[in-house]
Write an enzyme that holds these catalytic residues in place. Structure first.
Site, PDB file in Angstrom:
ATOM      1  CB  SER A  87       0.534 -10.099   8.962  1.00 44.32           C
ATOM      2  OG  SER A  87       0.396  -9.523   7.685  1.00 44.32           O
TER       3      SER A  87
HETATM    4  C1  LIG Z   1      -0.098  -9.593   3.964  1.00 40.47           C
HETATM    5  S1  LIG Z   1      -1.377  -8.789   3.127  1.00 40.47           S
HETATM    6  C2  LIG Z   1      -1.602  -7.311   4.077  1.00 40.47           C
HETATM    7  C3  LIG Z   1      -2.075  -7.480   5.477  1.00 40.47           C
HETATM    8  C4  LIG Z   1      -2.799  -6.257   5.985  1.00 40.47           C
HETATM    9  N1  LIG Z   1      -1.918  -5.157   6.308  1.00 40.47           N
HETATM   10  C5  LIG Z   1      -3.737  -6.573   7.117  1.00 40.47           C
HETATM   11  O1  LIG Z   1      -3.644  -5.947   8.190  1.00 40.47           O
HETATM   12  O2  LIG Z   1      -4.599  -7.440   6.935  1.00 40.47           O
HETATM   13  C6  LIG Z   1      -0.579  -8.117   1.690  1.00 40.47           C
HETATM   14  C7  LIG Z   1      -1.506  -7.292   0.819  1.00 40.47           C
HETATM   15  O3  LIG Z   1      -0.707  -6.549  -0.108  1.00 40.47           O
HETATM   16  C8  LIG Z   1      -1.499  -6.383  -1.257  1.00 40.47           C
HETATM   17  N2  LIG Z   1      -0.653  -5.933  -2.385  1.00 40.47           N
HETATM   18  C9  LIG Z   1       0.166  -6.665  -3.179  1.00 40.47           C
HETATM   19  N3  LIG Z   1       0.757  -5.885  -4.110  1.00 40.47           N
HETATM   20  C10 LIG Z   1       0.312  -4.617  -3.882  1.00 40.47           C
HETATM   21  C11 LIG Z   1       0.550  -3.369  -4.491  1.00 40.47           C
HETATM   22  N4  LIG Z   1       1.363  -3.243  -5.545  1.00 40.47           N
HETATM   23  N5  LIG Z   1      -0.069  -2.273  -3.995  1.00 40.47           N
HETATM   24  C12 LIG Z   1      -0.907  -2.367  -2.929  1.00 40.47           C
HETATM   25  N6  LIG Z   1      -1.181  -3.540  -2.321  1.00 40.47           N
HETATM   26  C13 LIG Z   1      -0.574  -4.646  -2.778  1.00 40.47           C
HETATM   27  C14 LIG Z   1      -2.121  -7.748  -1.455  1.00 40.47           C
HETATM   28  O4  LIG Z   1      -3.233  -7.694  -2.325  1.00 40.47           O
HETATM   29  C15 LIG Z   1      -2.461  -8.122  -0.020  1.00 40.47           C
HETATM   30  O5  LIG Z   1      -3.784  -7.794   0.295  1.00 40.47           O
END
Ligand SMILES: C[S@@+](CC[C@H](N)C(=O)[O-])C[C@H]1O[C@@H](n2cnc3c(N)ncnc32)[C@H](O)[C@@H]1O
Length: 392
Positions: free
Chosen positions: A100
């Site tokens: 992000s």
């Molecule tokens: C913006 S990214 C996260 C960034 C992360 N915190 C970092 O520091 O790199 C959003 C993430 O949420 C995950 N995601 C989406 N739906 C999800 C769910 N139901 N449970 C867990 N993770 C999920 C996606 O696969 C993605 O990797």
């Protein structure tokens, strides 16, 4: 990794964040000890700050200078498109994992107000950077992070391990949280929701804080900071505008255009009228948020023409109603067609006027209450309810 290069990158990005006032000095030790470059793959797609546009791939093996420059800039970096199905250099259709925007990471961490001794739950491990920053603050043993995509989770765990950080990493659906012997003090979601899962509230102690990007299906999104009260209800204000990727299971299915006009040419028997409200005036991020909250179950698309004019199409998710609003540059009146059981454009106009009559409140004046029964968006105080939004 060339350490002097890393140090220079860290210094540059820290100065940029300090200048913007988006990192507090108490996060600097974690920022330096958990360097962003450790968490990024060789291929990244840089975005612009509001997260709505993406550039073509930057590949470390082909252009290490540009890769490094991107990693130590205040921009989000997409790391996966279309759940990993997209492999080319260009952008894919939907970004599905990213590292992000640093400004967003540290302002959310400030909202979270993490203290030593806290148990923290993160939903959306992604590259692992945020989990690593949290672990530096409270210790790896006190961080639980959940990632839905097994490949993303594996990479995230490997990145964290490079720095010797071992949080509890769960591969699964973060909507259900992850039960522990005692409740969490802090919960942070790094993917956006339209419905705060009640499991997150149940797994947070009284007085605990939940920070999550929240937005209606229509558009517009902001970070909400909820505090769990004794009665088990979570309540709090929105803190700032955001643009995260949606939690996978809450991504709305937007039915295709042809299901609405049912094979008939426009205006397909719809009711025609004129309005003085330009479709361009309802397209901003806060305007979309207000419309989304007050006009439930709606979404939009635009059809653009060569001369700068466009049609704003608004649809109900149930495929029963639609409206078209024709924008012409320099016009004072705009043609509207509405069909189906709802008059979607009229609903949008009344939401817009409601907002305008209250002096166009920004995200920070809105708040959210989450109970088992549903969610309520309010203005200024929880008693001034703007809309009740069911869980989905
Ligand atoms: C913006 S990214 C996260 C960034 C992360 N915190 C970092 O520091 O790199 C959003 C993430 O949420 C995950 N995601 C989406 N739906 C999800 C769910 N139901 N449970 C867990 N993770 C999920 C996606 O696969 C993605 O990797």
């Amino acid at each position: 990794m060339d350490t002097s290069k890393r140090e220079a990158g860290l210094k540059r990005l820290a100065s940029a964040l300090l200048e913007k006032g988006t990192i507090e000095s108490d996060w600097l030790p974690a920022f330096n000890a958990v360097p962003r470059d450790v968490f990024l793959p060789a291929r990244v797609w840089p975005g612009i700050a509001d997260g709505t546009k993406q550039a073509a791939v930057v590949d470390r093996t082909k252009d290490p200078e540009r890769w490094f420059e991107a990693v130590y800039s205040d921009i989000p970096l997409t790391t996966q498109w279309d759940e990993g199905r997209h492999t080319g250099d260009d952008v894919g259709t939907t970004p599905t994992s990213s590292n992000s925007l640093p400004t967003m990471v540290f302002t959310m961490l400030k909202d979270l107000d993490v203290q030593l001794g806290h148990q923290v739950l993160e939903i959306g491990t992604g590259t692992g950077w945020n989990a690593g920053l949290l672990a530096h603050r409270v210790g790896g043993n006190s961080v639980t992070t959940i990632e839905y995509d097994p490949d993303v989770a594996q990479d995230g765990a490997a990145n964290l391990l490079t720095l010797g950080i071992r949080p509890t990493l769960v591969v699964g659906d973060g909507r259900r949280g992850h039960p522990r012997p005692r409740p969490y003090d802090r919960v942070i979601a790094t993917c956006s929701v339209g419905s705060v899962p009640h499991d997150w509230v149940e797994q947070t102690r009284t007085g605990g804080v939940i920070v999550a990007p929240w937005g209606p299906t229509y558009g517009g999104e902001a970070i909400v900071r909820l505090t769990v009260q004794e009665n088990g209800v979570a309540e709090g204000r929105f803190t700032r505008s955001s643009a995260f990727m949606r939690l996978r299971q809450q991504r709305p299915d937007r039915p295709p255009h042809h299901l609405y006009l049912r094979g008939e040419p426009w205006p397909a028997g719809g009711e025609t009228s004129k309005t003085s409200l330009s479709p361009a005036k309802v397209g901003g991020w806060i305007e979309q948020f207000v419309v989304g909250v007050m006009v439930p179950g709606a979404f939009w698309r635009t059809e653009r023409y060569q001369d700068g004019s466009y049609t704003l199409w608004v649809y109900s998710l149930d495929t029963k109603s639609w409206a078209s609003a024709d924008y012409e540059p320099d016009a004072n009146e705009f043609e509207i067609v509405q069909a189906g059981g709802r008059r979607l454009w009229d609903e949008i106009e009344s939401a817009f006027h409601w907002w305008q009559e209250r002096n166009r409140p920004g995200f920070e004046r809105f708040g959210l209450t989450v109970s088992e029964a549903g969610q309520m968006v309010w203005l200024d105080t929880p008693s001034r309810v703007v809309a009740s939004i069911p869980h989905h």
